[in-house]
Design a protein around this motif. Structure first.
Motif, PDB file in Angstrom:
ATOM      1  N   LEU A  45       6.205   6.123   9.692  1.00 37.39           N
ATOM      2  CA  LEU A  45       7.400   5.454   9.417  1.00 37.39           C
ATOM      3  C   LEU A  45       8.450   5.311  10.660  1.00 37.39           C
ATOM      4  O   LEU A  45       9.219   4.494  10.888  1.00 37.39           O
ATOM      5  CB  LEU A  45       8.096   6.436   8.491  1.00 37.39           C
ATOM      6  N   SER A  46       7.846   6.046  11.800  1.00 40.35           N
ATOM      7  CA  SER A  46       9.056   5.973  12.891  1.00 40.35           C
ATOM      8  C   SER A  46       8.703   4.791  13.797  1.00 40.35           C
ATOM      9  O   SER A  46       9.268   4.411  14.610  1.00 40.35           O
ATOM     10  CB  SER A  46       8.444   7.301  13.843  1.00 40.35           C
ATOM     11  N   LEU A  47       7.550   4.192  13.483  1.00 46.16           N
ATOM     12  CA  LEU A  47       7.198   3.014  13.954  1.00 46.16           C
ATOM     13  C   LEU A  47       8.197   1.859  13.648  1.00 46.16           C
ATOM     14  O   LEU A  47       8.174   0.863  14.612  1.00 46.16           O
ATOM     15  CB  LEU A  47       5.615   2.586  13.755  1.00 46.16           C
ATOM     16  N   GLY A  48       8.736   1.973  12.675  1.00 44.41           N
ATOM     17  CA  GLY A  48       9.706   1.082  12.364  1.00 44.41           C
ATOM     18  C   GLY A  48       9.108  -0.453  11.892  1.00 44.41           C
ATOM     19  O   GLY A  48       9.753  -1.396  11.871  1.00 44.41           O
ATOM     20  N   SER A  52       2.170  15.258   6.405  1.00 48.29           N
ATOM     21  CA  SER A  52       3.615  14.853   6.627  1.00 48.29           C
ATOM     22  C   SER A  52       3.899  14.482   7.963  1.00 48.29           C
ATOM     23  O   SER A  52       4.676  13.401   8.000  1.00 48.29           O
ATOM     24  CB  SER A  52       4.511  16.094   6.256  1.00 48.29           C
ATOM     25  N   ARG A  53       3.308  14.988   9.014  1.00 46.90           N
ATOM     26  CA  ARG A  53       3.200  14.589  10.238  1.00 46.90           C
ATOM     27  C   ARG A  53       2.968  13.050  10.471  1.00 46.90           C
ATOM     28  O   ARG A  53       3.465  12.147  11.164  1.00 46.90           O
ATOM     29  CB  ARG A  53       2.351  15.523  11.343  1.00 46.90           C
ATOM     30  N   PHE A  54       1.768  12.729   9.903  1.00 40.66           N
ATOM     31  CA  PHE A  54       1.064  11.381   9.799  1.00 40.66           C
ATOM     32  C   PHE A  54       2.302  10.497   9.375  1.00 40.66           C
ATOM     33  O   PHE A  54       2.470   9.388  10.111  1.00 40.66           O
ATOM     34  CB  PHE A  54      -0.377  11.226   9.090  1.00 40.66           C
ATOM     35  N   GLN A  55       2.816  10.697   8.118  1.00 41.97           N
ATOM     36  CA  GLN A  55       3.598  10.062   7.508  1.00 41.97           C
ATOM     37  C   GLN A  55       4.951   9.659   8.485  1.00 41.97           C
ATOM     38  O   GLN A  55       5.453   8.646   8.489  1.00 41.97           O
ATOM     39  CB  GLN A  55       4.146  10.372   6.184  1.00 41.97           C
ATOM     40  N   LYS A  56       5.508  10.863   8.689  1.00 45.47           N
ATOM     41  CA  LYS A  56       6.557  10.684   9.772  1.00 45.47           C
ATOM     42  C   LYS A  56       6.176   9.741  11.005  1.00 45.47           C
ATOM     43  O   LYS A  56       7.223   8.874  11.230  1.00 45.47           O
ATOM     44  CB  LYS A  56       6.875  12.087  10.373  1.00 45.47           C
ATOM     45  N   LYS A  57       5.148   9.850  11.575  1.00 42.85           N
ATOM     46  CA  LYS A  57       4.923   9.098  12.908  1.00 42.85           C
ATOM     47  C   LYS A  57       4.777   7.472  12.394  1.00 42.85           C
ATOM     48  O   LYS A  57       5.205   6.905  13.177  1.00 42.85           O
ATOM     49  CB  LYS A  57       3.484   9.506  13.503  1.00 42.85           C
ATOM     50  N   PHE A  87       0.929  -1.451  -0.021  1.00 39.96           N
ATOM     51  CA  PHE A  87      -0.067  -0.147   0.108  1.00 39.96           C
ATOM     52  C   PHE A  87       1.028   1.267   0.086  1.00 39.96           C
ATOM     53  O   PHE A  87       1.976   1.222   0.131  1.00 39.96           O
ATOM     54  CB  PHE A  87      -0.899   0.234   1.187  1.00 39.96           C
ATOM     55  N   THR A  88       0.193   2.521  -0.401  1.00 45.78           N
ATOM     56  CA  THR A  88       1.083   3.703  -0.386  1.00 45.78           C
ATOM     57  C   THR A  88       0.655   4.246   0.829  1.00 45.78           C
ATOM     58  O   THR A  88      -0.541   4.259   1.757  1.00 45.78           O
ATOM     59  CB  THR A  88       0.533   4.416  -1.572  1.00 45.78           C
ATOM     60  N   MET A  89       1.428   5.348   1.143  1.00 43.39           N
ATOM     61  CA  MET A  89       1.166   6.206   2.314  1.00 43.39           C
ATOM     62  C   MET A  89       0.009   6.871   2.178  1.00 43.39           C
ATOM     63  O   MET A  89      -0.747   7.102   3.161  1.00 43.39           O
ATOM     64  CB  MET A  89       2.441   6.968   2.653  1.00 43.39           C
ATOM     65  N   PRO A  90      -0.300   7.487   1.132  1.00 45.83           N
ATOM     66  CA  PRO A  90      -1.554   8.225   0.926  1.00 45.83           C
ATOM     67  C   PRO A  90      -2.839   7.496   1.273  1.00 45.83           C
ATOM     68  O   PRO A  90      -3.582   7.826   1.752  1.00 45.83           O
ATOM     69  CB  PRO A  90      -1.475   8.563  -0.589  1.00 45.83           C
ATOM     70  N   GLU A  91      -2.645   5.950   0.950  1.00 45.63           N
ATOM     71  CA  GLU A  91      -3.844   5.109   1.114  1.00 45.63           C
ATOM     72  C   GLU A  91      -3.776   4.958   2.846  1.00 45.63           C
ATOM     73  O   GLU A  91      -5.038   4.744   3.318  1.00 45.63           O
ATOM     74  CB  GLU A  91      -3.601   3.709   0.708  1.00 45.63           C
ATOM     75  N   LEU A  92      -2.647   4.720   3.351  1.00 47.49           N
ATOM     76  CA  LEU A  92      -2.758   4.421   4.884  1.00 47.49           C
ATOM     77  C   LEU A  92      -3.378   6.082   5.425  1.00 47.49           C
ATOM     78  O   LEU A  92      -4.095   5.804   6.555  1.00 47.49           O
ATOM     79  CB  LEU A  92      -1.258   4.404   5.266  1.00 47.49           C
ATOM     80  N   ASP A 142       7.294   3.823 -15.674  1.00 44.39           N
ATOM     81  CA  ASP A 142       6.657   3.460 -16.937  1.00 44.39           C
ATOM     82  C   ASP A 142       5.300   4.276 -17.326  1.00 44.39           C
ATOM     83  O   ASP A 142       4.615   4.079 -18.203  1.00 44.39           O
ATOM     84  CB  ASP A 142       6.202   2.005 -17.036  1.00 44.39           C
ATOM     85  N   ALA A 143       5.399   5.334 -16.271  1.00 39.99           N
ATOM     86  CA  ALA A 143       4.137   6.238 -16.766  1.00 39.99           C
ATOM     87  C   ALA A 143       4.662   7.583 -16.661  1.00 39.99           C
ATOM     88  O   ALA A 143       5.488   7.709 -15.722  1.00 39.99           O
ATOM     89  CB  ALA A 143       2.980   6.107 -15.640  1.00 39.99           C
ATOM     90  N   PRO A 144       4.051   8.586 -17.206  1.00 43.73           N
ATOM     91  CA  PRO A 144       4.561   9.885 -17.118  1.00 43.73           C
ATOM     92  C   PRO A 144       4.151  10.409 -15.844  1.00 43.73           C
ATOM     93  O   PRO A 144       5.101  11.256 -15.095  1.00 43.73           O
ATOM     94  CB  PRO A 144       3.550  10.667 -17.972  1.00 43.73           C
ATOM     95  N   ARG A 145       3.182  10.180 -15.106  1.00 42.85           N
ATOM     96  CA  ARG A 145       2.955  10.621 -13.655  1.00 42.85           C
ATOM     97  C   ARG A 145       3.821   9.884 -12.634  1.00 42.85           C
ATOM     98  O   ARG A 145       3.999   8.827 -12.632  1.00 42.85           O
ATOM     99  CB  ARG A 145       1.464  10.592 -13.241  1.00 42.85           C
ATOM    100  N   ARG A 146       4.356  10.618 -11.511  1.00 42.93           N
ATOM    101  CA  ARG A 146       5.019   9.974 -10.469  1.00 42.93           C
ATOM    102  C   ARG A 146       4.238   9.125  -9.488  1.00 42.93           C
ATOM    103  O   ARG A 146       3.281   9.811  -9.032  1.00 42.93           O
ATOM    104  CB  ARG A 146       5.565  11.201  -9.710  1.00 42.93           C
ATOM    105  N   LYS A 147       4.754   7.942  -9.182  1.00 42.28           N
ATOM    106  CA  LYS A 147       3.780   6.814  -8.667  1.00 42.28           C
ATOM    107  C   LYS A 147       4.450   7.035  -7.182  1.00 42.28           C
ATOM    108  O   LYS A 147       5.818   7.119  -7.008  1.00 42.28           O
ATOM    109  CB  LYS A 147       4.218   5.591  -9.035  1.00 42.28           C
ATOM    110  N   PRO A 148       3.448   7.045  -5.932  1.00 39.47           N
ATOM    111  CA  PRO A 148       4.092   6.981  -4.967  1.00 39.47           C
ATOM    112  C   PRO A 148       4.821   5.397  -4.345  1.00 39.47           C
ATOM    113  O   PRO A 148       4.375   4.555  -5.088  1.00 39.47           O
ATOM    114  CB  PRO A 148       2.864   7.103  -4.000  1.00 39.47           C
ATOM    115  N   TYR A 149       5.570   5.628  -3.692  1.00 39.96           N
ATOM    116  CA  TYR A 149       6.399   4.342  -2.912  1.00 39.96           C
ATOM    117  C   TYR A 149       5.311   3.428  -2.438  1.00 39.96           C
ATOM    118  O   TYR A 149       4.203   3.900  -1.819  1.00 39.96           O
ATOM    119  CB  TYR A 149       7.351   4.547  -2.000  1.00 39.96           C
ATOM    120  N   LEU A 150       5.558   2.180  -2.635  1.00 37.58           N
ATOM    121  CA  LEU A 150       4.653   1.152  -2.130  1.00 37.58           C
ATOM    122  C   LEU A 150       5.302   0.689  -0.645  1.00 37.58           C
ATOM    123  O   LEU A 150       6.665   0.702  -0.608  1.00 37.58           O
ATOM    124  CB  LEU A 150       4.572  -0.119  -2.800  1.00 37.58           C
ATOM    125  N   TYR A 151       4.776   0.524   0.365  1.00 37.10           N
ATOM    126  CA  TYR A 151       5.213  -0.188   1.421  1.00 37.10           C
ATOM    127  C   TYR A 151       4.470  -1.507   1.987  1.00 37.10           C
ATOM    128  O   TYR A 151       3.196  -1.640   1.406  1.00 37.10           O
ATOM    129  CB  TYR A 151       4.852   0.931   2.738  1.00 37.10           C
TER     130      TYR A 151
END
Lengths: 236, 236
Positions: free
Chosen positions: B209-212, B202-207, B182-187, B223-232
């Motif tokens: 990721l800090s869980l480890g 950004s605060r949510f994402q930081k929190k 899943f992506t961070m925007p989905e979470l 493969d697409a012109p739009r930038r894709k978000p990272y998957l986690y």
């Protein structure tokens, strides 16, 4: 209802296959203690059955009052012990036959019991414990040195302790274990005892005060040479 | 065992006076959804009884699998509904008599039932729901707009939602509602939906990721012109 009748006809009054047990915990002399009842050399948690005409939560309040005299306390359902083999036939039989009670395999209390496990937090000084019909003794025991326990009651006590450790970290419920007025050193010692680790004192105090749920009482009179710590209580 | 036999002899197989209900929750199209079953125009949570030869927790796992096809899920007992008047006689009678089933007041399911309330968190895409013997329909409903519910099942669903709000704030269990990757925007969207409030991104994402506990997968190919978000995904 005497014990003969309870054994033969208890199912008319109580839901079968369902019981409740309460880990009643208090804090005294720097130790976390638990109220236990004894028969035949082993100990149990206070417990009982759910009357057909009472809610499960009310049954817990009733059992707590019967054993401690307390009408109100912090009381929380924290787990259900529902293993398929959870029956106390052997234990009950020993006790009942020794007491000269009628015993046969079709008795309702020979069946499997799912137990609702509660814990209660009390001020030991305010309790007035009494034993049950079957018990030969009752008393407060150090939670960290439990005596030999009947059935799975040692597991239930340990699960209650773990839940309390978790709950005082997340909620502010520990004051239920102290008298109405208490000092910060007392609250600090209580948390260290429950969590079984050192907590830096000034940081702990700052955290507690930041919760905004305690109020400081007026400074005690300087009637003694030693400086007395402030007393706190929960805000109305 | 057909329904006639279940009504007449179910108590031989199941513990009387005890049931379980599961709020099975999933996340889809930006909504938190709950699996419900319908009969006669009203809806219930999936539920069942506790077999005499199974533990309460196993019974919950079994019911969850029967209704969703899932063998494993996040499943948690969160409350016990034990009101003294909790009986479904009137509801069952309507349904049973309409279906031409034998019905009389001494049937075991006419008695009071204490219900163990669980919630489960699932990835809806992986479920394959089926109805029960009595049900005419089943489906996923928006938890915030429940249809008319039988008995106290609306209360149980709401209590499950409140417990989930509390639990995702304290524990990291929300990923059970997302696909394996899943992506961070989905979470982020999931947490906003459950808590029903805006969370600064950004605060949510930081929190999180800090869980480890999450690991980032290698960057997807451009493969697409739009930038894709990272998957986690959750670390092994």
């Amino acid at each position: 209802m005497d014990m003969d009748e309870f054994l033969e006809r208890g199912e008319e009054l109580f839901l079968p296959n369902l019981s409740l047990d309460i880990a009643i915990m208090g804090f005294q002399e720097g130790e976390l203690k638990i109220l236990l009842l004894e028969f035949e050399g082993k100990w149990t948690l206070p417990g009982g059955y759910v009357g057909r005409e009472e809610s499960t939560d009310y049954a817990a309040v009733r059992v707590l009052e019967e054993r401690t005299g307390l009408k109100r306390s912090y009381l929380k359902l924290f787990q259900v012990f529902g293993n398929k083999d959870r029956s106390f036939t052997n234990e009950f039989e020993k006790i009942a036959t020794k007491a000269g009670l009628p015993w046969h395999k079709d008795l309702w209390i020979n069946q499997r019991f799912v137990s609702l496990a509660y814990y209660a937090l009390v001020d030991i000084e305010k309790t007035n414990p009494t034993g049950g019909e079957w018990q030969q003794a009752f008393g407060w025991h150090n939670l960290k040195q439990l005596p030999p326990m009947w059935m799975d009651h040692g597991d239930i006590a340990e699960a209650a302790m773990k839940q309390l450790q978790r709950d005082i970290t997340l909620e502010q419920i520990s004051f239920n274990l102290l008298p109405e007025e208490f000092t910060m050193p007392e609250l600090h010692q209580l948390h260290e005892t429950i969590l079984d680790k050192k907590l830096e004192r000034s940081r702990f105090q700052k955290k507690m005060l930041s919760l905004g749920i305690f109020e400081r009482l007026p400074k005690p009179k300087a009637d003694a040479p030693r400086r007395k710590p402030y007393l706190y209580r929960v805000k109305e």
